[in-house]
Write a protein that holds these residues in place. Structure first.
Motif, PDB file in Angstrom:
ATOM      1  N   ARG A  77       6.139  12.268   2.636  1.00  9.92           N
ATOM      2  CA  ARG A  77       6.341  11.888   4.039  1.00  9.92           C
ATOM      3  C   ARG A  77       5.974  10.424   4.281  1.00  9.92           C
ATOM      4  NH1 ARG A  77       7.696  16.252   7.345  1.00  9.92           N
ATOM      5  NH2 ARG A  77       7.471  14.935   9.174  1.00  9.92           N
ATOM      6  N   LEU A  78       4.902   9.960   3.676  1.00  8.34           N
ATOM      7  CA  LEU A  78       4.509   8.561   3.850  1.00  8.34           C
ATOM      8  C   LEU A  78       5.522   7.623   3.193  1.00  8.34           C
ATOM      9  CD1 LEU A  78       0.684   8.999   3.298  1.00  8.34           C
ATOM     10  CD2 LEU A  78       1.774   8.233   5.415  1.00  8.34           C
ATOM     11  N   ALA A  79       6.103   8.063   2.077  1.00  7.82           N
ATOM     12  CA  ALA A  79       7.139   7.251   1.434  1.00  7.82           C
ATOM     13  C   ALA A  79       8.366   7.139   2.333  1.00  7.82           C
ATOM     14  CB  ALA A  79       7.516   7.857   0.080  1.00  7.82           C
ATOM     15  N   ARG A  80       8.759   8.242   2.950  1.00  6.46           N
ATOM     16  CA  ARG A  80       9.895   8.205   3.879  1.00  6.46           C
ATOM     17  C   ARG A  80       9.600   7.315   5.075  1.00  6.46           C
ATOM     18  NH1 ARG A  80      11.089  13.750   6.049  1.00  6.46           N
ATOM     19  NH2 ARG A  80      12.672  12.600   7.214  1.00  6.46           N
ATOM     20  N   LEU A  81       8.385   7.416   5.609  1.00  9.50           N
ATOM     21  CA  LEU A  81       8.012   6.619   6.776  1.00  9.50           C
ATOM     22  C   LEU A  81       8.047   5.127   6.454  1.00  9.50           C
ATOM     23  CD1 LEU A  81       6.894   6.852   9.739  1.00  9.50           C
ATOM     24  CD2 LEU A  81       4.619   6.627   8.722  1.00  9.50           C
ATOM     25  N   SER A  82       7.716   4.771   5.212  1.00 10.81           N
ATOM     26  CA  SER A  82       7.625   3.363   4.818  1.00 10.81           C
ATOM     27  C   SER A  82       8.914   2.829   4.214  1.00 10.81           C
ATOM     28  CB  SER A  82       6.481   3.197   3.804  1.00 10.81           C
ATOM     29  OG  SER A  82       5.270   3.701   4.321  1.00 10.81           O
ATOM     30  N   GLU A  83       9.973   3.624   4.219  1.00  9.58           N
ATOM     31  CA  GLU A  83      11.234   3.201   3.614  1.00  9.58           C
ATOM     32  C   GLU A  83      11.705   1.872   4.218  1.00  9.58           C
ATOM     33  OE1 GLU A  83      13.936   3.865   0.696  1.00  9.58           O
ATOM     34  OE2 GLU A  83      12.567   5.458   1.328  1.00  9.58           O
ATOM     35  N   GLY A  84      11.974   0.893   3.351  1.00  7.79           N
ATOM     36  CA  GLY A  84      12.487  -0.389   3.803  1.00  7.79           C
ATOM     37  C   GLY A  84      11.445  -1.354   4.308  1.00  7.79           C
ATOM     38  N   ARG A  85      10.168  -1.025   4.158  1.00 10.96           N
ATOM     39  CA  ARG A  85       9.100  -1.921   4.600  1.00 10.96           C
ATOM     40  C   ARG A  85       7.930  -1.805   3.628  1.00 10.96           C
ATOM     41  NH1 ARG A  85       8.300   1.462  10.044  1.00 10.96           N
ATOM     42  NH2 ARG A  85      10.478   1.884   9.519  1.00 10.96           N
ATOM     43  N   PRO A  86       6.997  -2.759   3.632  1.00  6.97           N
ATOM     44  CA  PRO A  86       5.886  -2.688   2.682  1.00  6.97           C
ATOM     45  C   PRO A  86       5.067  -1.411   2.864  1.00  6.97           C
ATOM     46  CG  PRO A  86       6.018  -4.872   3.681  1.00  6.97           C
ATOM     47  CD  PRO A  86       6.981  -4.000   4.425  1.00  6.97           C
ATOM     48  N   TYR A  87       4.663  -0.820   1.744  1.00  9.10           N
ATOM     49  CA  TYR A  87       3.864   0.399   1.818  1.00  9.10           C
ATOM     50  C   TYR A  87       2.460   0.045   2.327  1.00  9.10           C
ATOM     51  CZ  TYR A  87       2.326   5.097   0.618  1.00  9.10           C
ATOM     52  OH  TYR A  87       1.864   6.381   0.689  1.00  9.10           O
ATOM     53  N   PRO A  88       1.914   0.810   3.254  1.00 12.44           N
ATOM     54  CA  PRO A  88       0.604   0.469   3.831  1.00 12.44           C
ATOM     55  C   PRO A  88      -0.532   0.612   2.827  1.00 12.44           C
ATOM     56  CG  PRO A  88       1.363   2.606   4.620  1.00 12.44           C
ATOM     57  CD  PRO A  88       2.510   2.018   3.861  1.00 12.44           C
ATOM     58  N   ASP A  89      -1.482  -0.330   2.889  1.00 10.80           N
ATOM     59  CA  ASP A  89      -2.646  -0.278   2.011  1.00 10.80           C
ATOM     60  C   ASP A  89      -3.643   0.789   2.426  1.00 10.80           C
ATOM     61  OD1 ASP A  89      -1.724  -2.393   0.462  1.00 10.80           O
ATOM     62  OD2 ASP A  89      -2.727  -3.903   1.689  1.00 10.80           O
ATOM     63  N   THR A  90      -3.507   1.313   3.637  1.00 11.48           N
ATOM     64  CA  THR A  90      -4.536   2.180   4.189  1.00 11.48           C
ATOM     65  C   THR A  90      -4.467   3.622   3.706  1.00 11.48           C
ATOM     66  OG1 THR A  90      -3.108   2.490   6.123  1.00 11.48           O
ATOM     67  CG2 THR A  90      -4.827   0.807   6.275  1.00 11.48           C
ATOM     68  N   VAL A  91      -3.453   3.978   2.910  1.00  9.80           N
ATOM     69  CA  VAL A  91      -3.337   5.335   2.370  1.00  9.80           C
ATOM     70  C   VAL A  91      -2.952   5.253   0.898  1.00  9.80           C
ATOM     71  CG1 VAL A  91      -2.756   6.505   4.534  1.00  9.80           C
ATOM     72  CG2 VAL A  91      -0.938   5.430   3.205  1.00  9.80           C
ATOM     73  N   SER A  92      -3.392   6.235   0.126  1.00  9.85           N
ATOM     74  CA  SER A  92      -3.013   6.270  -1.282  1.00  9.85           C
ATOM     75  C   SER A  92      -1.509   6.494  -1.402  1.00  9.85           C
ATOM     76  CB  SER A  92      -3.793   7.361  -2.018  1.00  9.85           C
ATOM     77  OG  SER A  92      -3.607   8.620  -1.395  1.00  9.85           O
ATOM     78  N   ARG A  93      -0.931   6.039  -2.521  1.00 13.09           N
ATOM     79  CA  ARG A  93       0.535   6.028  -2.658  1.00 13.09           C
ATOM     80  C   ARG A  93       0.998   6.926  -3.795  1.00 13.09           C
ATOM     81  NH1 ARG A  93       4.329   0.599  -3.048  1.00 13.09           N
ATOM     82  NH2 ARG A  93       6.332   1.673  -2.797  1.00 13.09           N
TER      83      ARG A  93
END
Length: 359
Positions: A77-93
């Motif tokens: 879900r976090l990958a989908r939310l971040s699609e097309g933008r930098p992945y947030p540092d505040t959560v593990s990836r």
């Protein structure tokens, strides 16, 4: 050196050479364990944290598989939310996963910073505001992804001097799904405890479920004390304003955006993740297959929309409202005749085109 096959966050099959990584990896509580791998891909080499279930600890291997599902749910879900933008540092990836094999696993980027417990009451003054805003923005991000972590505590929140990182999403659940018992005191919200206090009800996971723990963690890191009594806030006016109603019932609890506003850090929230019905269908198919192959590791059968997505699909779709059928209405005669006339005109136009092409 072994070949490791897995799916990336888009569901694309991937294969890499895998060797044991150097150095220890921060541990997890059984029935999950973590180790470090170095993956040699065609164009680069990456170091990853591998999380997998083990046959020890509460519930053994079967419980570990279900906890791994939560890690994959959150990562997708976090990958989908971040699609097309930098992945947030505040959560593990999440990097990749395979949960339909005899020894399922998830691959994540290495963790940053350190657990916050040693920092309690010792965080430098100039870092305190950044810590508070960073933790609240991370919780707000989870809300936008439609999930609640449900296990925030000094072990799952890290700090590197500049940014918070929330880790270990093994207890994650979709907002709107039925609440279950999870977490550990004193960070465990009353609605997640085995026996809810009088006047509280179990209910469904909501966007303020993580606020109880987040508020207590802010108090703990800044003061070195646990917020086990509202009276402790009276001696700290700044925290009393920020954390008002945080340890109240879910209905009265402020959400992360409200707390950021109190802190003077209310930047625009991320756009919520859009629903996709295909993910709900994929989740149902995945667990049906899991029950056939490994029945002891699959959760009980239930509607896909009420549980987090996991496995080879992205998350489940949010429920779609279905309106009750209204009374039958007879078609109007004029409208039917109009449609017949237009249909005849369209048919003649198609015939004319075919004749021209035929020449």
């Amino acid at each position: 050196m072994n070949r490791l096959r897995y799916y990336d966050v888009h569901g694309v099959p991937t294969e890499a050479k895998a060797v044991e990584g150097d150095g220890p990896e921060p541990s997890l509580l059984p029935p999950l364990e973590a180790d470090r791998l170095r993956l040699e891909l065609p164009d680069r080499t990456v170091v990853v944290r591998r999380v997998r279930p083990v046959d020890r600890g509460p519930g053994g291997f079967a419980a570990g598989c279900r906890l791994l599902d939560g890690e994959i749910l959150a990562g997708l879900r976090l990958a989908r939310l971040s699609e097309g933008r930098p992945y947030p540092d505040t959560v593990s990836r999440l990097i990749g996963y395979d949960s339909d094999v005899a020894e399922p696993f998830a691959l994540l980027e290495p963790l940053r910073g350190t657990e916050i417990e040693p920092l309690a009451g010792k965080l430098p003054t100039e870092q305190r505001r950044r810590f508070q805003a960073g933790l609240l923005r991370a919780v707000r991000l989870l809300n936008a992804a439609g999930i609640a972590h449900r296990g925030l505590d000094p072990r799952t929140v890290r700090w590197d001097g500049a940014n918070v990182q929330i880790t270990d999403f093994s207890q994650a659940a979709l907002i709107g799904s039925p609440r279950t018992v999870t977490g550990a005191p004193p960070w465990q919200a009353p609605e997640q405890r085995p026996e809810t206090p009088p006047g509280w009800h179990r209910g469904d996971v909501g966007p303020t479920d993580d606020i109880w723990a987040a508020g207590r963690l802010i108090f703990y890191v800044l003061t070195g004390e646990e917020l086990d009594d509202r009276a402790k806030l009276a001696d700290r006016p700044d925290l009393e304003v920020l954390l008002a109603d945080v340890i109240g019932s879910p209905e009265r609890r402020p959400d992360a955006q409200r707390l950021l506003h109190r802190l003077g850090e209310a930047d625009p929230p991320p756009r919520p993740l859009a629903a996709d019905p295909a993910f709900g269908r994929g989740r149902a198919e995945f667990f049906a297959q899991r029950r056939r192959k490994h029945p002891q590791t699959a959760p009980p059968a239930e509607p896909a929309a009420e549980r987090p997505a996991e496995g080879k699909t992205a998350p489940a779709a949010e429920p779609v409202a279905v309106l009750p059928p209204g009374p039958a209405v007879a078609p109007r005669r004029g409208r039917v005749v109009s449609w017949l006339l237009w249909g005849g005109v369209a048919a003649l136009a198609v015939v004319a085109v075919l004749l021209v092409v035929g020449r």
